[in-house]
Write a protein that holds these residues in place. Structure first.
Motif, mmCIF file in Angstrom:
data_model
loop_
_atom_site.group_PDB
_atom_site.id
_atom_site.type_symbol
_atom_site.label_atom_id
_atom_site.label_comp_id
_atom_site.label_asym_id
_atom_site.label_seq_id
_atom_site.Cartn_x
_atom_site.Cartn_y
_atom_site.Cartn_z
ATOM 1 N N GLU A 67 -26.100 77.575 -60.676
ATOM 2 C CA GLU A 67 -27.436 77.901 -60.888
ATOM 3 C C GLU A 67 -27.750 76.123 -61.031
ATOM 4 O O GLU A 67 -28.470 74.931 -61.134
ATOM 5 C CB GLU A 67 -27.987 77.791 -62.572
ATOM 6 C CG GLU A 67 -27.329 79.536 -62.552
ATOM 7 C CD GLU A 67 -27.082 79.972 -64.139
ATOM 8 O OE1 GLU A 67 -27.817 78.899 -64.827
ATOM 9 O OE2 GLU A 67 -27.534 81.046 -64.976
ATOM 10 N N THR A 172 -32.598 82.517 -60.138
ATOM 11 C CA THR A 172 -32.146 84.267 -60.407
ATOM 12 C C THR A 172 -32.777 84.226 -58.385
ATOM 13 O O THR A 172 -32.707 83.383 -57.957
ATOM 14 C CB THR A 172 -33.838 85.006 -60.256
ATOM 15 O OG1 THR A 172 -33.347 85.300 -61.660
ATOM 16 C CG2 THR A 172 -33.618 86.531 -59.697
ATOM 17 N N HIS A 176 -27.717 88.473 -57.484
ATOM 18 C CA HIS A 176 -28.733 89.440 -58.724
ATOM 19 C C HIS A 176 -28.957 90.506 -57.529
ATOM 20 O O HIS A 176 -28.208 91.805 -58.328
ATOM 21 C CB HIS A 176 -29.898 89.214 -59.094
ATOM 22 C CG HIS A 176 -29.974 87.636 -60.072
ATOM 23 N ND1 HIS A 176 -28.702 86.391 -59.418
ATOM 24 C CD2 HIS A 176 -29.846 87.720 -61.186
ATOM 25 C CE1 HIS A 176 -29.813 85.991 -60.410
ATOM 26 N NE2 HIS A 176 -29.478 86.068 -61.893
ATOM 27 N N LEU A 179 -25.719 92.346 -57.598
ATOM 28 C CA LEU A 179 -25.142 92.855 -59.530
ATOM 29 C C LEU A 179 -26.096 94.343 -59.328
ATOM 30 O O LEU A 179 -25.418 95.079 -59.915
ATOM 31 C CB LEU A 179 -25.643 91.616 -60.411
ATOM 32 C CG LEU A 179 -24.900 90.493 -60.928
ATOM 33 C CD1 LEU A 179 -25.421 89.530 -61.375
ATOM 34 C CD2 LEU A 179 -23.178 91.199 -61.372
ATOM 35 N N VAL A 180 -26.864 94.134 -59.007
ATOM 36 C CA VAL A 180 -27.454 95.841 -58.768
ATOM 37 C C VAL A 180 -27.122 96.385 -57.857
ATOM 38 O O VAL A 180 -26.985 97.729 -58.605
ATOM 39 C CB VAL A 180 -29.154 95.497 -58.869
ATOM 40 C CG1 VAL A 180 -29.828 96.711 -58.133
ATOM 41 C CG2 VAL A 180 -29.494 94.318 -59.866
ATOM 42 N N VAL A 212 -35.643 93.293 -58.595
ATOM 43 C CA VAL A 212 -35.084 91.869 -58.444
ATOM 44 C C VAL A 212 -35.984 91.940 -57.429
ATOM 45 O O VAL A 212 -36.597 90.360 -57.836
ATOM 46 C CB VAL A 212 -33.832 91.821 -57.773
ATOM 47 C CG1 VAL A 212 -33.013 90.091 -58.143
ATOM 48 C CG2 VAL A 212 -32.294 92.710 -58.078
ATOM 49 N N LYS A 215 -39.098 90.480 -59.368
ATOM 50 C CA LYS A 215 -39.468 89.281 -60.574
ATOM 51 C C LYS A 215 -38.936 88.223 -59.632
ATOM 52 O O LYS A 215 -39.863 87.605 -60.560
ATOM 53 C CB LYS A 215 -37.714 89.516 -61.147
ATOM 54 C CG LYS A 215 -37.418 88.480 -62.114
ATOM 55 C CD LYS A 215 -35.907 88.594 -62.682
ATOM 56 C CE LYS A 215 -36.305 87.595 -63.996
ATOM 57 N NZ LYS A 215 -34.420 87.542 -63.861
ATOM 58 N N THR A 238 -31.916 84.894 -49.507
ATOM 59 C CA THR A 238 -32.677 85.870 -49.453
ATOM 60 C C THR A 238 -33.606 86.384 -48.900
ATOM 61 O O THR A 238 -33.836 87.717 -49.051
ATOM 62 C CB THR A 238 -31.905 86.211 -51.052
ATOM 63 O OG1 THR A 238 -30.828 85.381 -52.273
ATOM 64 C CG2 THR A 238 -32.787 87.258 -51.780
#
Ligand SMILES: Nc1ncnc2c1ncn2[C@@H]1O[C@H](COP(=O)(O)OP(=O)(O)OP(=O)(O)O)[C@@H](O)[C@H]1O
Ligand SMILES: [Mg+2]
Length: 287
Positions: A67, A172, A176, A179-180, A212, A215, A238
């Motif tokens: 993070e 985020t 993530h 993970l999804v 995601v 988000k 990303t």
């Protein structure tokens, strides 16, 4: 096109990464300036010459940051040192002057730790800047917002007249997506990471990762409310996922520009900042 110059810069770097060639001699540089980006997903080192042209670069995966904050100091030193050695071997000369960047708002402590890592690896630190400022250098942004979606975080900064006037960071990012996908497909995180980057599979995965992306878009929208921003510039690995920029644009209702190889934008900007800081220090000394 707005990002033409940025794309040329990043493409020139990509050609040189890992000792790659673009026809220019590798050892002709008079000066070398280095940028090190210690990220959640990757540690990247970029070397530029006196004209700001990429000379070489190294990228390695590493989990030394969580993070946005350095959590494994010793491993970070090892990774930075090993990239430095590889580059020095290829270039046949030492790398000395360096810069790095941290998420905005973490300059004080996280910035100090980052400077210590670079010094422990044998560098002379010219300065630690914030990540969006680095990305803005590459894309020549004076006014607008930079949204850097990396492995672990989404960093958002608003620039006015070339200065960061607002910034925020949210946990985020690419992890993530993994993970999804891992949960949805019943596969491991590393398998999910591989599939996510496989161009043949990305279209099929889009419906799964869309929440995601939404988000990230909502986070951006909330932070940009109240700021007069007319263009969003993307950076971070990303953002390379096909459809991401279009979804952001649809959500935000303003132009969203995606540079090529967004993963290399912030590291390249850090090296550009190193060159700027070192050159201005030299000018001061001459006076
Ligand atoms: N083609 C791609 N499509 C989707 N995601 C990608 C692609 N290439 C890389 N990524 C993702 O980009 C992320 C790494 O980006 P980047 O190197 O900008 O992050 P970082 O700087 O290490 O992290 P942070 O800035 O959050 O600390 C990883 O999560 C990786 O899975
Ligand atoms: Mg990053």
């Amino acid at each position: 096109m707005a990002l033409e110059k940025a794309n040329e810069r990043v493409k020139a770097l990509e050609l040189r990464m890992g000792g790659g060639h673009d026809g220019r001699p590798a050892n002709g540089a008079k000066q070398l300036y280095t940028g090190v980006d210690i990220g959640t997903a990757n540690v990247v080192t970029v070397v530029l010459d006196e004209d700001g042209k990429p000379v070489d670069g190294e990228i390695m995966p590493g989990s030394v940051v969580r993070e946005g904050m350095v959590v494994d100091y010793f491993r970070a030193v090892e990774l930075v040192e090993s990239q430095k050695q590889k580059l020095e071997e290829r270039l046949g000369r030492p790398l000395t002057r360096v810069a790095s960047a941290v998420p905005p708002g973490t300059e004080q402590d996280n910035g100090k730790i980052t400077a210590n890592i670079l010094e422990a690896a044998g560098y002379e630190v010219q300065g630690i800047i914030d990540e969006p400022t680095a990305a803005a250098l590459v894309m020549d942004i004076k006014d607008g917002a930079v949204v850097d979606v990396g492995g672990g975080t989404t960093g958002i900064s608003v620039l006015k007249n070339g200065k960061v006037v607002f910034s925020a960071d949210q946990a985020t990012g690419g992890a993530h997506f993994d993970l999804v996908l891992a949960g949805g497909l019943g596969i491991s995180i590393s398998e999910a990471e591989e599939r996510k980057r496989d161009v043949k599979q990305q279209k099929r995965l889009l419906p799964m990762v869309r929440p995601v992306m939404e988000k990230v878009a909502t986070i951006t929208q909330n932070y940009l409310r109240g700021h007069k921003v007319d263009t969003v510039y993307l950076a971070g690995g990303t953002c390379a996922f096909p459809g991401f920029a279009a979804l952001m644009e649809q959500f935000l209702g303003i132009p969203v520009l995606l540079p090529q190889r967004p993963l290399l934008v912030t590291p390249l900007g850090i090296a550009m900042a190193c060159r700027n800081m070192a050159m201005s220090a030299d000018r001061k000394k001459e006076r």
